[in-house]
Design a protein around this motif. Structure first.
Motif, mmCIF file in Angstrom:
data_model
loop_
_atom_site.group_PDB
_atom_site.id
_atom_site.type_symbol
_atom_site.label_atom_id
_atom_site.label_comp_id
_atom_site.label_asym_id
_atom_site.label_seq_id
_atom_site.Cartn_x
_atom_site.Cartn_y
_atom_site.Cartn_z
ATOM 1 N N GLU A 155 -6.141 3.465 -14.001
ATOM 2 C CA GLU A 155 -5.952 3.960 -12.640
ATOM 3 C C GLU A 155 -7.274 4.035 -11.894
ATOM 4 O O GLU A 155 -7.361 3.671 -10.718
ATOM 5 C CB GLU A 155 -5.305 5.355 -12.668
ATOM 6 C CG GLU A 155 -3.868 5.370 -13.137
ATOM 7 C CD GLU A 155 -3.268 6.765 -13.086
ATOM 8 O OE1 GLU A 155 -3.899 7.669 -12.477
ATOM 9 O OE2 GLU A 155 -2.174 6.959 -13.645
ATOM 10 N N ALA A 156 -8.305 4.512 -12.574
ATOM 11 C CA ALA A 156 -9.617 4.652 -11.921
ATOM 12 C C ALA A 156 -10.138 3.301 -11.451
ATOM 13 O O ALA A 156 -10.685 3.180 -10.352
ATOM 14 C CB ALA A 156 -10.613 5.303 -12.884
ATOM 15 N N VAL A 157 -9.966 2.271 -12.273
ATOM 16 C CA VAL A 157 -10.435 0.933 -11.896
ATOM 17 C C VAL A 157 -9.678 0.440 -10.678
ATOM 18 O O VAL A 157 -10.266 -0.107 -9.725
ATOM 19 C CB VAL A 157 -10.264 -0.054 -13.067
ATOM 20 C CG1 VAL A 157 -10.582 -1.479 -12.608
ATOM 21 C CG2 VAL A 157 -11.182 0.325 -14.223
ATOM 22 N N ARG A 158 -8.370 0.627 -10.656
ATOM 23 C CA ARG A 158 -7.556 0.144 -9.536
ATOM 24 C C ARG A 158 -7.934 0.858 -8.233
ATOM 25 O O ARG A 158 -8.027 0.238 -7.170
ATOM 26 C CB ARG A 158 -6.074 0.349 -9.844
ATOM 27 C CG ARG A 158 -5.593 -0.457 -11.036
ATOM 28 C CD ARG A 158 -4.125 -0.213 -11.319
ATOM 29 N NE ARG A 158 -3.274 -0.814 -10.293
ATOM 30 C CZ ARG A 158 -1.985 -0.566 -10.166
ATOM 31 N NH1 ARG A 158 -1.388 0.300 -10.984
ATOM 32 N NH2 ARG A 158 -1.279 -1.170 -9.214
ATOM 33 N N GLN A 209 -0.153 8.124 -7.174
ATOM 34 C CA GLN A 209 -0.060 8.651 -5.815
ATOM 35 C C GLN A 209 -1.302 8.335 -4.983
ATOM 36 O O GLN A 209 -1.195 7.903 -3.830
ATOM 37 C CB GLN A 209 0.158 10.175 -5.871
ATOM 38 C CG GLN A 209 0.322 10.859 -4.528
ATOM 39 C CD GLN A 209 1.665 10.584 -3.868
ATOM 40 O OE1 GLN A 209 2.519 9.895 -4.431
ATOM 41 N NE2 GLN A 209 1.858 11.110 -2.677
ATOM 42 N N LYS A 210 -2.468 8.530 -5.545
ATOM 43 C CA LYS A 210 -3.701 8.295 -4.796
ATOM 44 C C LYS A 210 -3.816 6.827 -4.392
ATOM 45 O O LYS A 210 -4.245 6.507 -3.261
ATOM 46 C CB LYS A 210 -4.913 8.707 -5.629
ATOM 47 C CG LYS A 210 -6.228 8.715 -4.868
ATOM 48 C CD LYS A 210 -7.338 9.324 -5.721
ATOM 49 C CE LYS A 210 -8.637 9.420 -4.940
ATOM 50 N NZ LYS A 210 -9.728 10.038 -5.758
ATOM 51 N N SER A 247 7.448 12.619 -0.217
ATOM 52 C CA SER A 247 6.112 13.064 -0.620
ATOM 53 C C SER A 247 5.164 12.867 0.550
ATOM 54 O O SER A 247 5.517 12.268 1.571
ATOM 55 C CB SER A 247 5.614 12.264 -1.833
ATOM 56 O OG SER A 247 5.265 10.939 -1.464
ATOM 57 N N THR A 248 3.950 13.350 0.400
ATOM 58 C CA THR A 248 2.944 13.202 1.461
ATOM 59 C C THR A 248 2.594 11.737 1.694
ATOM 60 O O THR A 248 2.068 11.387 2.757
ATOM 61 C CB THR A 248 1.670 13.968 1.086
ATOM 62 O OG1 THR A 248 1.227 13.543 -0.224
ATOM 63 C CG2 THR A 248 1.933 15.473 1.031
ATOM 64 N N PHE A 249 2.902 10.887 0.739
ATOM 65 C CA PHE A 249 2.665 9.446 0.879
ATOM 66 C C PHE A 249 3.436 8.869 2.059
ATOM 67 O O PHE A 249 2.991 7.927 2.718
ATOM 68 C CB PHE A 249 3.078 8.777 -0.439
ATOM 69 C CG PHE A 249 3.279 7.298 -0.384
ATOM 70 C CD1 PHE A 249 2.240 6.445 -0.035
ATOM 71 C CD2 PHE A 249 4.508 6.741 -0.716
ATOM 72 C CE1 PHE A 249 2.425 5.075 -0.015
ATOM 73 C CE2 PHE A 249 4.690 5.373 -0.688
ATOM 74 C CZ PHE A 249 3.654 4.542 -0.342
ATOM 75 N N HIS A 250 4.599 9.453 2.372
ATOM 76 C CA HIS A 250 5.452 8.902 3.430
ATOM 77 C C HIS A 250 4.773 8.937 4.801
ATOM 78 O O HIS A 250 5.067 8.096 5.656
ATOM 79 C CB HIS A 250 6.772 9.676 3.478
ATOM 80 C CG HIS A 250 7.679 9.338 2.343
ATOM 81 N ND1 HIS A 250 8.882 9.966 2.114
ATOM 82 C CD2 HIS A 250 7.548 8.433 1.334
ATOM 83 C CE1 HIS A 250 9.460 9.466 1.043
ATOM 84 N NE2 HIS A 250 8.658 8.537 0.548
ATOM 85 N N GLU A 251 3.904 9.899 5.009
ATOM 86 C CA GLU A 251 3.186 9.949 6.286
ATOM 87 C C GLU A 251 2.435 8.650 6.544
ATOM 88 O O GLU A 251 2.466 8.095 7.656
ATOM 89 C CB GLU A 251 2.211 11.126 6.290
ATOM 90 C CG GLU A 251 1.300 11.177 7.501
ATOM 91 C CD GLU A 251 0.201 12.213 7.344
ATOM 92 O OE1 GLU A 251 -0.949 11.900 7.727
ATOM 93 O OE2 GLU A 251 0.474 13.321 6.847
#
Length: 336
Positions: free
Chosen positions: A178-181, A220-221, A262-266
């Motif tokens: 995940e960190a690499v992506r 999510q990030k 989720s907050t992603f939808h914003e």
């Protein structure tokens, strides 16, 4: 107690520690009351020379630090076949991680970033560390590429010429870490925004498809940052809207909005707003009955009403309703 110089002047108590301090000293001297011109005393000349040497020594120290970091990174990696113990290999990994961390800190300074490239640092990242077997080194390398490339066209051009865009998109799309992506996406953003060559490489390598897949990930990030980059690319490059619509981007964004809230939808709604603004084809695709977008947006408005933390998402929903279903222009564009 104030102490003056041997010639009766009042130099600073301590020599400036950097170029900014020297500049401030020059400004202060320039604002002083004019007086008769006198030869500079030997003592004052020596003091000023020492102050300048001290200021420039700090910069030279940073270049030497970068050179030492690159020496660490260029060294051969120990391996068990050569007789090195696992402890030695771990110590080597820690040294390399530290070297990349220090370079990232130093290259926040734009001059240092340019010098890093002159020292062939970007070539080393592109040819060795972006594809290193150790994920701790891969994400640090991607982070360093982005740090160096921020707002420095010459650095961006060198990174692109070395093939960094292709490798970063591959990391974003396939790396198990995940960190690499996440760091690869950061570097891609630094290479593609306000950089025409970077944008063309991104398009040629089907970067929008990679970005969409990142938005569909479980991280999510990564999802949020991908949607944010998509939104900004649409704002900066509205000429790409037709390409995105032909890829089915409207349908894919609506599908993401239908996922668990989720907050992603914003950020997804923000990207969809950018896609349809001043673009009739995008509006028409939002109106397709099978999407049932109008009903979805109305339900979402009810859900978000009176929830202050979701105000921006609510604004996007209302904007989409106006643009796509109420036949009203976006209020933010009415005076343009």
């Amino acid at each position: 107690m104030a102490e003056g110089g041997p010639d009766g002047s009042q130099p600073p108590r301590e020599p400036p520690r950097n170029l900014q301090g020297l500049l401030q000293m020059a400004v202060t001297a320039g604002n002083a009351e004019p007086g008769p011109t006198e030869p500079m005393s030997d003592e004052r000349r020596q003091w000023l020379q020492e102050a300048m040497a001290e200021a420039f020594r700090g910069q030279m120290d940073e270049i030497e630090q970068m050179k030492e970091c690159l020496r660490q990174l260029e060294a051969s990696t120990p391996g068990t076949e050569s007789g090195e113990s696992s402890d030695e290999a771990q110590s080597d990994l820690v040294r390399r991680e530290g070297a990349l961390d220090l370079l990232a800190e130093l290259c926040e300074n734009l001059d240092n970033a340019a010098d890093f490239c002159k020292l062939e640092g970007m070539r080393l990242l592109a040819h060795r560390y972006l594809e290193h077997e150790e994920q701790e080194l891969r994400w640090r390398a991607a982070h360093l590429v982005g740090t160096c490339a921020q707002n420095v066209p010459k650095v961006q051009e060198q990174a692109l010429a070395l093939g960094c865009m292709r490798k970063l998109l591959r990391l974003l799309d396939h790396d198990p870490s995940e960190a690499v992506r996440i760091k690869a996406l950061f570097a891609i953003s630094c290479l593609v925004r306000a950089q025409e060559t970077g944008l063309q490489q991104f398009l040629h390598l089907d970067g929008f498809s990679v970005l969409m897949r990142a938005m569909q990930s479980k991280v999510q990030k990564l999802k949020v940052k991908s949607a944010f980059l998509l939104q900004n690319l649409l704002i900066d490059h509205p000429e790409q809207k037709e390409t995105l619509c032909s890829m089915g981007m409207v349908q894919q964004l609506v599908a993401l909005i239908r996922s668990e809230h989720s907050t992603f939808h914003e950020h997804v709604l923000g990207a969809l707003c950018s896609l349809v603004t001043d673009f009739p084809q995008g509006v028409q695709e939002c109106q397709e009955p099978e999407l049932a977008l109008e009903e979805l947006l109305k339900e979402r408005c009810k859900l978000l009403k009176d929830q202050e933390e979701f105000q921006e998402e609510l604004d996007f929903c209302e904007t989409l309703l106006r643009l796509c279903f109420y036949n009203q222009p976006d209020e933010s564009n009415m005076d343009r």
